[in-house]
Design an enzyme around this catalytic site. Structure first.
Site, PDB file in Angstrom:
ATOM      1  N   THR A  47      27.709  10.049  15.898  1.00 39.89           N
ATOM      2  CA  THR A  47      27.405  11.462  16.154  1.00 39.89           C
ATOM      3  C   THR A  47      26.900  11.707  17.573  1.00 39.89           C
ATOM      4  O   THR A  47      27.199  12.741  18.169  1.00 39.89           O
ATOM      5  CB  THR A  47      26.334  11.939  15.137  1.00 39.89           C
ATOM      6  OG1 THR A  47      26.848  11.701  13.834  1.00 39.89           O
ATOM      7  CG2 THR A  47      26.009  13.398  15.277  1.00 39.89           C
ATOM      8  N   THR A 106      24.747   6.014  13.101  1.00 42.15           N
ATOM      9  CA  THR A 106      23.524   5.538  12.439  1.00 42.15           C
ATOM     10  C   THR A 106      23.799   4.849  11.102  1.00 42.15           C
ATOM     11  O   THR A 106      23.003   4.018  10.669  1.00 42.15           O
ATOM     12  CB  THR A 106      22.542   6.708  12.191  1.00 42.15           C
ATOM     13  OG1 THR A 106      23.224   7.724  11.459  1.00 42.15           O
ATOM     14  CG2 THR A 106      22.012   7.254  13.487  1.00 42.15           C
ATOM     15  N   GLN A 166      15.010  -4.958  -3.787  1.00 39.29           N
ATOM     16  CA  GLN A 166      15.510  -3.583  -3.631  1.00 39.29           C
ATOM     17  C   GLN A 166      14.469  -2.703  -2.935  1.00 39.29           C
ATOM     18  O   GLN A 166      14.802  -1.623  -2.453  1.00 39.29           O
ATOM     19  CB  GLN A 166      15.829  -2.984  -5.001  1.00 39.29           C
ATOM     20  CG  GLN A 166      17.030  -3.623  -5.659  1.00 39.29           C
ATOM     21  CD  GLN A 166      17.304  -3.104  -7.064  1.00 39.29           C
ATOM     22  OE1 GLN A 166      16.789  -2.084  -7.487  1.00 39.29           O
ATOM     23  NE2 GLN A 166      18.149  -3.820  -7.784  1.00 39.29           N
ATOM     24  N   CYS A 167      13.214  -3.159  -2.891  1.00 35.72           N
ATOM     25  CA  CYS A 167      12.164  -2.365  -2.229  1.00 35.72           C
ATOM     26  C   CYS A 167      12.373  -2.410  -0.718  1.00 35.72           C
ATOM     27  O   CYS A 167      12.837  -3.414  -0.186  1.00 35.72           O
ATOM     28  CB  CYS A 167      10.776  -2.950  -2.520  1.00 35.72           C
ATOM     29  SG  CYS A 167      10.344  -2.906  -4.248  1.00 35.72           S
ATOM     30  N   SER A 198      30.970   3.919   9.741  1.00 37.61           N
ATOM     31  CA  SER A 198      31.433   3.431   8.426  1.00 37.61           C
ATOM     32  C   SER A 198      32.683   2.566   8.592  1.00 37.61           C
ATOM     33  O   SER A 198      33.037   1.804   7.692  1.00 37.61           O
ATOM     34  CB  SER A 198      31.756   4.594   7.499  1.00 37.61           C
ATOM     35  OG  SER A 198      30.626   5.408   7.374  1.00 37.61           O
ATOM     36  N   ASP A 203      33.446   6.293  13.683  1.00 38.49           N
ATOM     37  CA  ASP A 203      32.363   6.586  12.744  1.00 38.49           C
ATOM     38  C   ASP A 203      31.904   5.193  12.302  1.00 38.49           C
ATOM     39  O   ASP A 203      32.736   4.332  11.988  1.00 38.49           O
ATOM     40  CB  ASP A 203      32.897   7.383  11.554  1.00 38.49           C
ATOM     41  CG  ASP A 203      31.775   7.798  10.618  1.00 38.49           C
ATOM     42  OD1 ASP A 203      31.565   9.003  10.462  1.00 38.49           O
ATOM     43  OD2 ASP A 203      31.124   6.895  10.027  1.00 38.49           O
TER      44      ASP A 203
END
Ligand code: ASP
Length: 357
Positions: A30, A105, A294-295, A75, A73
């Site tokens: 972006t 990002t 996962q934290c 991704s 992008d």
């Protein structure tokens, strides 16, 4: 190299002597967008950077921009792009004081982690930044992020660069790249690094957090580039009610060599027999399984609860306080670069670039 790159040289200094020379690698995202006449977002031409950021003229900098021909992008970023970015840094290492990588990002934490393991012996700043709003937008965070990243990339103390590691600069915070995570998609504070404090904070001045920064090597080690990635890996994220069929189908994937298992809390998992059997079988057929929480903050401590004791016993490696992004990129690079199974396991649990405590 996967593609041909565009190179733009920008001299912001008025005199013959530059304070620092910076190489910007523009990959997309972006940040590098401006609105065209019809109001659509298009990548901006970096040769016009001085119009976009007039303040640059106040610094005596030599800036070169190497731009991906097709801004991405993030991704769509893959290990081939990591290899290209690593190669560009490696090839230009001696000529520049610092490197700024403009990147979307969404996967910036993966690229930063990958680069931290690829650039062995790094003794100069490599700062990744991006923005939540395009550089051409009124309230954009792009100018701030880009300008401060350039300032950090040129900062020196006693003749050495202040920063000599791969970092993410975002929303006034400089984070260690392999400790950072994208945690917010619509606020300027997109990144967090729960397990390692910011390396610097930008206010009126930039305050560096020296005790938590990597110390520069006093001797100039040569930079070594590692760029072979093996993508025969998987992330197995646990959730209550996860089925035996799903776990088995992941663990028996053809060619699979490594799994990052995202567990609960301090590394806990269900204690059902079928689950351990599936893990045991995978590990005995030389699939490496690493336990990551996962934290977003805290530590995996196998054996702390009943629900993680057995993981240790079947040979699951503890990822301690590593992020998932750092774990998966480290695993891919080690599997690509090293042949010895035991050596890969040993390196996975050893901090290589400040990615774990
Ligand atoms: N989707 C964009 C990207 O990661 C978002 C951004 O740049 O922030 O490339």
């Amino acid at each position: 190299m996967t593609q041909k790159y565009k190179i733009v040289n920008i001299k912001t200094s008025s005199g013959p002597k530059e304070e620092a020379s910076i190489l910007i690698i523009y990959t997309g995202g972006t940040l590098g967008m401006v609105y065209d006449n019809e109001g659509a977002l298009i990548p901006f031409n970096f040769s016009q950077i001085k119009q976009q950021i007039p303040l640059l003229k106040d610094h005596d900098l030599g800036i070169t921009v190497i731009s991906f021909p097709q801004p991405l992008d993030s991704s769509n970023v893959s290990s081939a792009h990591w290899a290209d970015i690593g190669y560009i840094v490696y090839q230009n290492y001696r000529q520049y004081d610092g490197f700024v990588i403009l990147h979307g990002t969404d996967t910036m934490a993966y690229t930063a982690s990958a680069l931290s393991f690829m650039l062995e012996g790094l003794n100069k700043p490599v700062i990744l930044t991006g923005a939540q709003l395009p550089i051409g937008a009124m309230r954009s965070d792009a100018r701030e992020n880009l300008f401060t990243s350039i300032e950090i990339a040129s900062a020196k103390k006693d003749g050495h660069p202040k920063i000599c590691e791969v970092c993410i600069f975002f929303d006034n915070h400089l984070l260690r790249g392999n400790r950072a995570k994208k945690v917010r998609s619509s606020e300027f504070s997109a990144f967090a690094s729960e397990n390692h404090p910011p390396l610097a904070t930008a206010g009126i001045k930039i305050n560096y957090n020296y005790p938590h920064m990597k110390r520069p090597y006093q001797k100039d080690f040569s930079l070594n580039l590692k760029d072979k990635f093996d993508n025969n890996v998987a992330v197995l994220k646990l959730f209550p009610n996860i089925s035996e069929a799903l776990v088995k189908s992941i663990l028996t994937t053809k060619g699979l060599k490594g799994v990052v298992m995202e567990t609960y809390g301090s590394g806990n998992a269900p204690t059902e027999k079928w689950f351990y059997k599936a893990l045991e079988k995978a590990i005995s057929s030389k699939i490496i399984v690493m336990n990551v929480s996962q934290c977003i903050g805290g530590n995996v401590i196998q054996g702390r609860y009943e629900t993680s004791k057995q993981l240790q016993a079947v040979g699951v490696l503890s990822g301690r306080d590593i992020t998932m992004e750092a774990a998966i990129t480290k695993m891919m690079l080690l599997l690509g670069e090293e042949k010895d199974h035991e050596a890969i396991k040993a390196m996975l649990i050893t901090p290589l670039a400040g990615e774990m405590a």
